[in-house]
Design an enzyme around this catalytic site. Structure first.
Site, PDB file in Angstrom:
ATOM      1  N   GLY A  31       4.988  -4.898   0.191  1.00  0.00           N
ATOM      2  CA  GLY A  31       5.349  -5.475   1.710  1.00  0.00           C
ATOM      3  C   GLY A  31       4.524  -6.516   2.210  1.00  0.00           C
ATOM      4  N   GLU A  47       9.024 -15.624  -5.417  1.00  0.00           N
ATOM      5  CA  GLU A  47      10.153 -15.726  -6.100  1.00  0.00           C
ATOM      6  C   GLU A  47      11.441 -15.851  -5.201  1.00  0.00           C
ATOM      7  OE1 GLU A  47      10.366 -11.295  -5.776  1.00  0.00           O
ATOM      8  OE2 GLU A  47       8.958 -11.331  -8.042  1.00  0.00           O
ATOM      9  N   LYS A  48      12.051 -16.183  -6.374  1.00  0.00           N
ATOM     10  CA  LYS A  48      14.356 -16.445  -5.601  1.00  0.00           C
ATOM     11  C   LYS A  48      14.568 -15.036  -4.248  1.00  0.00           C
ATOM     12  CE  LYS A  48      18.435 -18.345  -5.467  1.00  0.00           C
ATOM     13  NZ  LYS A  48      18.514 -19.253  -4.723  1.00  0.00           N
ATOM     14  N   HIS A  94      16.036  -0.193  -4.144  1.00  0.00           N
ATOM     15  CA  HIS A  94      15.052  -0.515  -4.895  1.00  0.00           C
ATOM     16  C   HIS A  94      15.181   1.005  -5.723  1.00  0.00           C
ATOM     17  CE1 HIS A  94      10.783   0.655  -4.832  1.00  0.00           C
ATOM     18  NE2 HIS A  94      11.429   1.673  -4.761  1.00  0.00           N
ATOM     19  N   ARG A 108      -0.637   4.316 -10.546  1.00  0.00           N
ATOM     20  CA  ARG A 108      -0.219   6.073  -9.572  1.00  0.00           C
ATOM     21  C   ARG A 108       0.493   6.871  -9.350  1.00  0.00           C
ATOM     22  NH1 ARG A 108       0.990   3.130  -5.384  1.00  0.00           N
ATOM     23  NH2 ARG A 108       2.909   3.674  -3.717  1.00  0.00           N
TER      24      ARG A 108
HETATM   25  C1  MV4 Z   1      11.913  -8.839  -2.864  1.00  0.00           C
HETATM   26  C2  MV4 Z   1      13.170  -8.795  -2.126  1.00  0.00           C
HETATM   27  C3  MV4 Z   1      14.119  -9.758  -2.008  1.00  0.00           C
HETATM   28  N1  MV4 Z   1      13.792 -10.555  -3.005  1.00  0.00           N
HETATM   29  N2  MV4 Z   1      11.735 -10.061  -3.482  1.00  0.00           N
HETATM   30  C4  MV4 Z   1       9.883  -5.252  -0.576  1.00  0.00           C
HETATM   31  C5  MV4 Z   1       8.905  -4.559  -1.012  1.00  0.00           C
HETATM   32  C6  MV4 Z   1       8.162  -5.093  -2.214  1.00  0.00           C
HETATM   33  N3  MV4 Z   1       7.926  -3.317  -3.219  1.00  0.00           N
HETATM   34  C7  MV4 Z   1       9.575  -5.919  -2.641  1.00  0.00           C
HETATM   35  N4  MV4 Z   1      10.189  -5.935  -1.469  1.00  0.00           N
HETATM   36  C8  MV4 Z   1      11.263  -6.933  -1.742  1.00  0.00           C
HETATM   37  N5  MV4 Z   1      11.473  -7.850  -2.263  1.00  0.00           N
HETATM   38  C9  MV4 Z   1      12.260 -10.825  -3.518  1.00  0.00           C
HETATM   39  N6  MV4 Z   1      12.809 -11.601  -4.374  1.00  0.00           N
HETATM   40  C10 MV4 Z   1      13.192  -7.576  -0.862  1.00  0.00           C
HETATM   41  C11 MV4 Z   1      12.523  -6.346  -0.564  1.00  0.00           C
HETATM   42  C12 MV4 Z   1      12.335  -5.767   0.123  1.00  0.00           C
HETATM   43  C13 MV4 Z   1      12.829  -4.870   0.011  1.00  0.00           C
HETATM   44  C14 MV4 Z   1      12.616  -3.462  -0.973  1.00  0.00           C
HETATM   45  C15 MV4 Z   1      12.896  -2.403  -1.595  1.00  0.00           C
HETATM   46  C16 MV4 Z   1      13.149  -1.975  -0.657  1.00  0.00           C
HETATM   47  C17 MV4 Z   1      12.687  -2.263   0.643  1.00  0.00           C
HETATM   48  C18 MV4 Z   1      12.924  -3.282   0.530  1.00  0.00           C
HETATM   49  C19 MV4 Z   1      13.253  -3.898   2.555  1.00  0.00           C
HETATM   50  C20 MV4 Z   1      12.836  -5.356   2.412  1.00  0.00           C
HETATM   51  C21 MV4 Z   1      12.956  -6.121   1.177  1.00  0.00           C
END
Ligand code: MV4
Length: 445
Positions: A165, A200-201, A208, A292
């Site tokens: 993030g 990214e869109k 997750h 990792r």
């Molecule tokens: C995103 C997303 C929505 N759309 N990418 C946050 C950490 C990183 N690993 C990727 N993340 C995100 N990427 C796109 N194109 C929303 C997040 C995201 C998120 C992702 C996983 C778990 C919690 C999150 C909390 C906020 C945003």
């Protein structure tokens, strides 16, 4: 097999690695900072070496001192754990130059997958689903505007060197784009010394879901199923579980196959995690690769019965995988709760101090990974993770009940921990129903 391994980490993961080494009859060397001097987990090490001051940059991030310690102690391999130097390709290269085995992927695969823009490009080339967006990094504002108009808003600007993030911005419409690029660039420059960004869109309310993979030097790659890590707060995971309550068996098969395919084309070795976002319709998109062993690896160990740390060590020593995909049969349901030394009543502010009372839970299907004990000190200098409670039961409802029981049994005094918060989540109807997204914690608590 290795004769002696140096553990370049601290706390619960250092203890986890120490135990695995001793089961493999490998001697251990533990490095530590002045702040960690006298920590009880080091009593289990055959040798301990102080490598510097309390700040990570003066000790656990000092690659040259760690390599010097390995040479002095005669260690033939280094396990980096997670965090610190675990995903540092230059460190892996230095180890190789000094003829010390780095227990993790090769520096080339680490570099290729560690850069999120190049990992995304590789995923796209490999026909692993990616979110619509830029092909690699963009060069300037006008190129970013062109890409943004093609894919539409809302979108995300992400730092290629980022992760967890950092260096990310949501952009709701065109008027915010240029300012967001500038902010993300500054943040990325400060944090990673790189201003490379990609677009990214934006996916709304995703889950997750990540896939654990393991690969040996013969090119054999297997997956060990997925973990659902949707419950997070500010990109810090709080609860992880396997299997994911949000995907069907068809999606699971495709997701795991995609992760294996990506690992193969990257010539990956060792343990790794391929992270995806899953939308409400069950469509999945590649996000990033973590090169990792992760904090939440015990969830997968419980469902598969495989010791991932030992497997990582064996593979690094040149052994071929002693499992094949058909022999890996995940069973039951596992949940992990992270017990952090933080005050959930005060915006999860880290808490430090001496622990006077420490009674971890136990019982059928219960595992606790911790360096904590009565009289131990929790330092404000490091990650607040104090203990991980992992339960394994035949079904998800049984696992939730068991976790609930464990969280009530667990007593830690006087420092504040996330235990009361975790208890609330375990009894929240939306969590029990498996009906949460990545915004759940912020909305609900
Ligand atoms: C995103 C997303 C929505 N759309 N990418 C946050 C950490 C990183 N690993 C990727 N993340 C995100 N990427 C796109 N194109 C929303 C997040 C995201 C998120 C992702 C996983 C778990 C919690 C999150 C909390 C906020 C945003």
């Amino acid at each position: 097999m290795f004769r002696r391994i140096l553990i370049a980490n601290r706390g619960e993961i250092a203890l986890r690695i120490l135990r695995a080494c001793h089961e493999l009859q490998i001697e251990t060397v533990c490095v530590f900072s002045e702040e960690d001097r006298g920590a009880a987990y080091m009593d289990l090490a055959d040798r301990t070496i102080c490598i510097g001051g309390p700040f990570p940059r003066d000790s656990y991030l000092k690659s040259d001192r760690i390599i010097a310690a390995a040479e002095v102690a005669g260690a033939d391999a280094i396990h980096p754990g997670y965090g610190f130097l675990a995903e540092n390709a230059a460190f892996a290269e230095k180890c190789r130059a000094c003829k010390i085995e780095f227990i993790g992927p090769g520096a080339e695969a680490m570099r290729l997958l560690g850069d999120k823009a190049s990992a995304r490009a590789l995923a796209k080339k490999t026909k692993v689903p990616t979110v619509p967006g830029s092909d690699g990094v963009f060069e300037n504002d006008s190129e970013a505007i062109r890409i943004a108009e093609r894919i539409g808003f809302p979108l995300m600007i992400k730092a290629a060197a980022g992760g967890g993030g950092r260096g990310m911005r949501i952009v709701l419409d065109k008027t915010d784009l240029v300012a967001a690029i500038k902010q993300a660039q500054q943040e990325a420059e400060g944090a990673f010394k790189s201003t490379d960004l990609y677009i990214e869109k934006y996916l709304e309310r995703p889950r997750h879901v990540e896939v654990q993979i393991m690969a040996d030097h013969e090119g054999t790659v297997v997956h060990l199923g997925e973990r659902d890590c949707t419950l997070q707060r500010r990109y810090q995971k709080l609860i992880e579980e396997s299997p994911s309550p949000a995907i069907d068996s068809r999606t699971r098969k495709d997701l795991c196959a995609a992760a294996v395919k990506l690992a193969r084309v990257a010539k990956y070795t060792s343990a790794g995690t391929v992270e995806f976002l899953v939308n409400s319709k069950g469509k999945f998109y590649f996000m990033e690769v973590n090169t990792r062993i992760q904090v939440e690896h015990p969830v997968t160990e419980m469902t598969t019965g495989i010791d991932l740390i030992k497997m990582q060590i064996r593979v690094a020593a040149g052994e071929s995988l002693d499992v094949n995909q058909r022999s890996i049969r995940p069973r039951g349901h596992a949940i992990e709760c992270r017990v952090n030394a933080e005050d959930p009543e005060a915006m999860f502010r880290p808490c430090a101090g001496r622990i006077e009372k420490f009674h971890p839970p136990a019982g059928f299907g219960v595992r606790v990974e911790t360096y904590g004990h009565e009289g131990c000190r929790v330092s404000p200098r490091y990650d607040s993770l104090l203990a991980k409670v992992i339960v394994h039961q035949p079904t998800r409802p049984a696992a939730i009940r068991c976790m609930h029981r464990c969280l009530h049994e667990f007593t830690i005094e006087p420092i504040k921990t996330t235990l009361p918060f975790l208890r609330k989540v375990m009894s929240h109807p939306d969590f029990v129903a498996g009906n949460v997204d990545t915004g759940f914690v912020e909305r609900t608590f």
